[in-house]
Enzyme design. Structure first.
Site, PDB file in Angstrom:
ATOM      1  N   ASP A 168       0.849  -1.187   0.000  1.00 29.51           N
ATOM      2  CA  ASP A 168       0.000   0.000   0.000  1.00 29.51           C
ATOM      3  C   ASP A 168       0.889   1.244   0.000  1.00 29.51           C
ATOM      4  O   ASP A 168       1.726   1.411   0.882  1.00 29.51           O
ATOM      5  CB  ASP A 168      -0.888  -0.006   1.247  1.00 29.51           C
ATOM      6  N   PHE A 243      -2.051  -6.964 -12.893  1.00 28.11           N
ATOM      7  CA  PHE A 243      -2.173  -5.563 -12.497  1.00 28.11           C
ATOM      8  C   PHE A 243      -1.007  -4.742 -13.037  1.00 28.11           C
ATOM      9  O   PHE A 243      -1.182  -3.648 -13.563  1.00 28.11           O
ATOM     10  CB  PHE A 243      -2.219  -5.478 -10.969  1.00 28.11           C
TER      11      PHE A 243
END
Length: 271
Positions: A168, A243
């Site tokens: 993150d 991704f």
């Protein structure tokens, strides 16, 4: 590794009680805190989220967790040779999403054991299922906060490597202190990494990549494997994720960092 940044849901401390919509629960480690309690309060290896567990994932968790799962409870130091059934090198991966890339790397390097830590219940079930279907005996899945795993449950010098892929990025400035790759984390990780062990990070968030490069370069326990410093080309052993491929198609830049744990020289004896 996943097809998005790792913001895993906090799972139950015991996966025998799999909950698709359960309340987040976090393992409580011992009070002793050599890394600093302030560090643990502001940095975790995950960000809670909620996701549904499929029937297949729940089945894998029920059947395979007793065989290949590890609860991060901070109550004991893990014998890695016993956990894997052999004394091969162990790499810790923090945050693996749905586990597809972890499985691919395990299949490509069967002589390296991978301890994959996350709290995303669907991902845990998915990776366990992949390990079973693809016959990957070199994968173990750990449930809980990797900070506690490192600090309380892994012996000094027991790891041959550390992988942190697409963590993150915490893009807001006021949240930068929550990013995982910080000096305090690296100091803790260095105590568990054997000399020569490689820390491999990857991110598509350029400001975070620059911060990673800065803190790793400045840390006395690590040296850049890239001659002259800077980012590393993506090594062949790290597969391109779905991704990541989508981001590259849109012009995003993905940066890899490869730093080696330094072997410090012993001071000469007096006299």
């Amino acid at each position: 590794m996943s097809d998005s940044h790792h913001t895993p849901e906090a799972a139950s401390a015991s996966l025998r009680h799999v909950r698709a919509k359960g309340e987040p629960r976090f393992p409580d480690g011992p009070k002793a805190d050599p890394a600093g309690s302030h560090f643990e309060r502001r940095i975790r290896s995950f960000q809670p989220r909620r996701s549904r567990v499929t029937a297949g994932q729940a089945d894998a968790l029920q059947r395979l967790w007793p065989l290949w799962g590890l609860d991060i409870d901070g109550r004991r130091v893990v014998d890695l040779a016993e956990l894997f059934g052999n004394a091969r090198p162990v790499v810790l991966e923090i945050g693996f999403g749905m586990g597809e890339t972890t499985a691919r790397m395990a299949a490509a390097d069967p002589d390296t054991n991978i301890l994959a830590a996350d709290v995303h219940t669907p991902g845990q079930g998915n990776l366990l299922g992949l390990a079973e279907r693809q016959e990957l005996p070199n994968i173990r899945v750990a449930n809980g906060d990797a900070i506690i795993l490192l600090r309380e449950m892994l012996a000094p010098g027991s790891l041959a490597g550390l992988r942190v892929y697409f963590p993150d990025p915490w893009p807001k400035k006021r949240h930068h202190k929550r990013r995982l790759i910080q000096p305090e984390f690296l100091t803790l990780a260095a105590t568990r990494l054997a000399p020569g062990a490689v820390v491999h990070c990857a991110t598509d968030w350029e400001p975070y990549a620059e911060q990673m490069l800065d803190v790793l370069t400045a840390h006395p326990d690590f040296e850049n494997t890239v001659p002259g410093g800077g980012f590393a080309p993506r090594p062949e052993h790290r597969p391109l994720t779905r991704f990541e491929g989508q981001g590259l198609d849109k012009g995003h830049v993905v940066n890899d960092l490869l730093f080696r744990r330094v072997q410090h020289k012993e001071p000469p004896p007096n006299g």
